[in-house]
Write a protein that holds these residues in place. Structure first.
Motif, PDB file in Angstrom:
ATOM      1  N   GLY A 103       0.802  -1.217   0.000  1.00 13.45           N
ATOM      2  CA  GLY A 103       0.000   0.000   0.000  1.00 13.45           C
ATOM      3  C   GLY A 103       0.829   1.258   0.000  1.00 13.45           C
ATOM      4  O   GLY A 103       0.395   2.296   0.514  1.00 13.45           O
ATOM      5  N   GLY A 104       2.032   1.197  -0.561  1.00 16.06           N
ATOM      6  CA  GLY A 104       2.872   2.389  -0.649  1.00 16.06           C
ATOM      7  C   GLY A 104       3.522   2.799   0.651  1.00 16.06           C
ATOM      8  O   GLY A 104       4.016   3.925   0.778  1.00 16.06           O
ATOM      9  N   THR A 105       3.540   1.897   1.634  1.00 20.37           N
ATOM     10  CA  THR A 105       4.160   2.242   2.904  1.00 20.37           C
ATOM     11  C   THR A 105       4.910   1.039   3.466  1.00 20.37           C
ATOM     12  O   THR A 105       4.930  -0.026   2.854  1.00 20.37           O
ATOM     13  N   CYS A 106       5.532   1.235   4.590  1.00 19.78           N
ATOM     14  CA  CYS A 106       6.389   0.211   5.188  1.00 19.78           C
ATOM     15  C   CYS A 106       6.245   0.252   6.704  1.00 19.78           C
ATOM     16  O   CYS A 106       6.555   1.276   7.329  1.00 19.78           O
TER      17      CYS A 106
END
Lengths: 121, 107
Positions: A103-106
């Protein structure tokens, strides 16, 4: 149960080296980025280093670049942090964590219990 | 450069709700963040991921009392029905950046 267990911490003198290990279980280790985070006594959390699933990409915080090396052995489900030229300011509890990149994050989940490194003369 | 800003401390009474805030730096207001709890003398524990649209995904075993929300560049952790063991440091995180942490005291 997903579990991360660090080991290898201890007391060393400035300029010496130490190798930390993180044993992973309960998940497919080779499918995840892994990371090291440290926490100096009484301070907040500081990201240290991360390594891609196959070890082909490694990232480091500026504070440890050139002195620390992250590596992994997927056959042994293990993560390592080789720390050279240690300084007093490297004194901290070192945690390993599994990264969740989606989702575009870590995110970092879960975390190990930590291993204490003391650098002092 | 991504910077996460948290208030150093917060306090609330047993049984009430508290809202902790994490503010993303300019240019990063669309980023999701994670919340982590660190109880005294323990390692961090992942609580949840909070997205810019206010949706959140909690980690395994995190009680329903914990929830998240968003507004602009701010990401929130809401803890309802405060219990004594909620007294802890709470950190927000996105990629390799951490906020400075908020020490929550339960009165």
């Amino acid at each position: 149960e997903v579990q991360l267990v660090e080991s290898g911490g201890g007391w060393v003198q400035p300029g010496e080296s130490l190798r930390l290990s993180c044993a992973a279980s309960g998940f497919t280790f080779s499918s995840y980025w892994m990371t090291w985070v440290r926490q100096a006594p009484g301070k907040g959390l500081e990201w240290v280093a991360a390594i891609r699933q196959d070890g082909s990409e490694k990232n480091y915080a500026d504070s440890v670049k050139g002195r620390f090396t992250v590596s992994r052995d997927n056959a042994r489900n293990s993560l390592y942090l080789q720390m050279n030229s240690l300084r007093a300011e490297d004194t901290a509890v070192y945690y390993c964590a599994r990264e969740s990149r989606s989702g575009g994050t870590c995110d970092f989940d879960p975390w190990g219990q930590g291993t204490l490194v003391i650098v002092s003369s | 450069q991504l910077v996460l800003t948290q208030s150093p401390s917060a306090s609330a009474s047993l049984g009430v709700s508290v809202k902790l805030t994490c503010t993303l730096s300019s240019g990063h207001s669309s980023y999701a963040i994670a919340w982590h709890q660190q109880q005294p003398e323990k390692g961090p524990r992942y609580l949840m991921r909070v997205y810019s649209d206010g949706t959140f995904n909690k980690g395994d075993g995190i009680p329903d009392r914990f929830s998240g929300s968003s507004s602009g560049a701010e990401r929130y952790l809401i803890i309802s029905s405060l219990q004594s063991d909620d007294e802890a440091d709470y950190y927000c995180q996105s990629w390799g950046s951490f906020g400075g942490g908020t020490k929550l005291t339960v009165l």
